[in-house]
Enzyme design. Sequence first.
Site, mmCIF file in Angstrom:
data_model
loop_
_atom_site.group_PDB
_atom_site.id
_atom_site.type_symbol
_atom_site.label_atom_id
_atom_site.label_comp_id
_atom_site.label_asym_id
_atom_site.label_seq_id
_atom_site.Cartn_x
_atom_site.Cartn_y
_atom_site.Cartn_z
ATOM 1 N N ASN A 9 23.413 -6.235 -29.851
ATOM 2 C CA ASN A 9 23.055 -5.149 -28.934
ATOM 3 C C ASN A 9 22.025 -5.691 -27.955
ATOM 4 O O ASN A 9 20.887 -5.930 -28.326
ATOM 5 C CB ASN A 9 22.481 -3.976 -29.745
ATOM 6 C CG ASN A 9 21.957 -2.855 -28.862
ATOM 7 O OD1 ASN A 9 22.172 -2.848 -27.649
ATOM 8 N ND2 ASN A 9 21.271 -1.901 -29.477
ATOM 9 N N TRP A 10 22.450 -5.877 -26.711
ATOM 10 C CA TRP A 10 21.551 -6.469 -25.717
ATOM 11 C C TRP A 10 20.564 -5.435 -25.162
ATOM 12 O O TRP A 10 19.660 -5.789 -24.413
ATOM 13 C CB TRP A 10 22.364 -7.104 -24.585
ATOM 14 C CG TRP A 10 22.875 -8.471 -24.932
ATOM 15 C CD1 TRP A 10 23.062 -8.978 -26.182
ATOM 16 C CD2 TRP A 10 23.243 -9.503 -24.013
ATOM 17 N NE1 TRP A 10 23.526 -10.266 -26.096
ATOM 18 C CE2 TRP A 10 23.651 -10.609 -24.784
ATOM 19 C CE3 TRP A 10 23.280 -9.601 -22.621
ATOM 20 C CZ2 TRP A 10 24.081 -11.808 -24.194
ATOM 21 C CZ3 TRP A 10 23.718 -10.787 -22.038
ATOM 22 C CH2 TRP A 10 24.108 -11.879 -22.816
ATOM 23 N N LYS A 11 20.770 -4.163 -25.493
ATOM 24 C CA LYS A 11 19.884 -3.102 -24.964
ATOM 25 C C LYS A 11 19.782 -3.249 -23.439
ATOM 26 O O LYS A 11 20.751 -3.648 -22.815
ATOM 27 C CB LYS A 11 18.530 -3.151 -25.678
ATOM 28 C CG LYS A 11 18.687 -3.151 -27.201
ATOM 29 C CD LYS A 11 17.414 -2.963 -27.945
ATOM 30 C CE LYS A 11 17.711 -2.995 -29.446
ATOM 31 N NZ LYS A 11 16.556 -2.665 -30.253
ATOM 32 N N HIS A 93 22.127 5.181 -31.318
ATOM 33 C CA HIS A 93 21.027 4.250 -31.589
ATOM 34 C C HIS A 93 19.715 5.038 -31.587
ATOM 35 O O HIS A 93 19.540 5.972 -30.817
ATOM 36 C CB HIS A 93 21.003 3.144 -30.528
ATOM 37 C CG HIS A 93 20.098 2.020 -30.886
ATOM 38 N ND1 HIS A 93 18.732 2.105 -30.726
ATOM 39 C CD2 HIS A 93 20.353 0.814 -31.441
ATOM 40 C CE1 HIS A 93 18.198 0.972 -31.156
ATOM 41 N NE2 HIS A 93 19.154 0.179 -31.601
ATOM 42 N N GLU A 95 16.976 4.426 -30.351
ATOM 43 C CA GLU A 95 16.294 4.486 -29.047
ATOM 44 C C GLU A 95 16.865 5.601 -28.197
ATOM 45 O O GLU A 95 16.165 6.188 -27.366
ATOM 46 C CB GLU A 95 16.397 3.116 -28.350
ATOM 47 C CG GLU A 95 15.470 2.111 -29.018
ATOM 48 C CD GLU A 95 15.934 0.667 -28.977
ATOM 49 O OE1 GLU A 95 16.803 0.325 -28.157
ATOM 50 O OE2 GLU A 95 15.408 -0.123 -29.789
ATOM 51 N N GLU A 163 19.843 1.220 -39.429
ATOM 52 C CA GLU A 163 18.744 0.574 -38.710
ATOM 53 C C GLU A 163 17.464 1.376 -38.910
ATOM 54 O O GLU A 163 17.201 2.329 -38.160
ATOM 55 C CB GLU A 163 19.052 0.515 -37.209
ATOM 56 C CG GLU A 163 20.289 -0.277 -36.857
ATOM 57 C CD GLU A 163 20.217 -0.820 -35.430
ATOM 58 O OE1 GLU A 163 20.464 -2.007 -35.271
ATOM 59 O OE2 GLU A 163 19.883 -0.068 -34.503
ATOM 60 N N GLY A 169 12.745 -4.459 -33.840
ATOM 61 C CA GLY A 169 11.859 -5.179 -32.922
ATOM 62 C C GLY A 169 10.456 -5.401 -33.476
ATOM 63 O O GLY A 169 9.557 -5.793 -32.734
ATOM 64 N N SER A 209 15.323 -6.430 -36.880
ATOM 65 C CA SER A 209 14.655 -7.729 -37.050
ATOM 66 C C SER A 209 15.494 -8.748 -37.827
ATOM 67 O O SER A 209 14.952 -9.554 -38.576
ATOM 68 C CB SER A 209 13.279 -7.547 -37.703
ATOM 69 O OG SER A 209 12.444 -6.758 -36.872
ATOM 70 N N GLY A 230 19.530 -7.156 -32.362
ATOM 71 C CA GLY A 230 18.978 -6.910 -31.028
ATOM 72 C C GLY A 230 18.504 -8.205 -30.405
ATOM 73 O O GLY A 230 19.295 -9.008 -29.911
ATOM 74 N N GLY A 231 17.192 -8.440 -30.453
ATOM 75 C CA GLY A 231 16.581 -9.583 -29.780
ATOM 76 C C GLY A 231 17.258 -10.921 -30.040
ATOM 77 O O GLY A 231 17.461 -11.713 -29.110
HETATM 78 P P1 13P Z 1 16.067 -6.138 -33.245
HETATM 79 O O1 13P Z 1 17.079 -7.057 -33.863
HETATM 80 O O2 13P Z 1 15.522 -6.661 -31.947
HETATM 81 O O3 13P Z 1 15.028 -5.698 -34.216
HETATM 82 O O4 13P Z 1 16.870 -4.803 -32.802
HETATM 83 C C1 13P Z 1 17.697 -4.186 -33.726
HETATM 84 C C2 13P Z 1 18.486 -3.146 -33.020
HETATM 85 O O5 13P Z 1 17.961 -2.122 -32.622
HETATM 86 C C3 13P Z 1 19.918 -3.411 -32.805
HETATM 87 O O6 13P Z 1 20.580 -2.269 -32.373
#
Ligand code: 13P
Length: 249
Positions: A9-11, A93, A95, A163, A169, A209, A230-231
Amino acid sequence: MRRKLAAGNWKMNGLRAGLAEMDALAKAHPAPAVDILLCPPATLIAPAAQALSGSRIALGGQDCHQETSGAYTGDLSAQMLKDAGARAVILGHSERREKHRETSEEVRLKARAAQAEGLMTVICLGESAFQREATNTLDIIGAQLSLSVPDESTGENLVVAYEPIWAIGSGQTPTPEQIGEVHTFMRARLERRFGSGVGRSVRLLYGGSVKAENADEIFGIPDVDGALVGGASLTAQDFSPIIEALEKL
Ligand code: 13P
């Protein structure tokens, strides 16, 4: 047998220059033993679909509207994502639940629309740090799961991602026991609702993470069928070892 899934997920990250990372990832995994899904910002789906054609990397969106078209300024429909080259979409998600006040009911309507369009839906669930402290995490997850997942779901069109919000993050991950408890619970709930055939075929991802250093341990937990990253999905260098850890299983 559920095929493992490594999803990125590149957000709100990635410009056209980021297509080079996708290309590098595709070249590093010409015949992966697991499914690979990248969900870049919507602006990159069409160019990425072109750049990755012939590769084994699938593309997905990060949200969609529940309607097919209409007066919804700024929104994108599942049909549009599919038209741009997406095969999947992340929905619910945390967020979006937190910052856009999305409810589980809305997530279900969006998921139904996306599934009707033939997209695979990656529905996200997770408790906040406060909820884990103050209430029963499984009650929170159970409610989100039953309300967010449409009745029409199957093993092909549904993936559920656990999640925990406090792990996203933050560099903090739950213990294997904590992840295992939630995944076992989600599996049981899905089997109860959809029957053991469908319930056992839905893939369950862990997200929060995930990185190369903890991938082996997380992927060893029963009922963890992959990760939503994510990251560490933003570069081929970081994402590749996670894919490889999943391929080893
Ligand atoms: P991180 O891997 O950056 O913690 O993000 C997880 C995430 O929200 C994937 O959707």
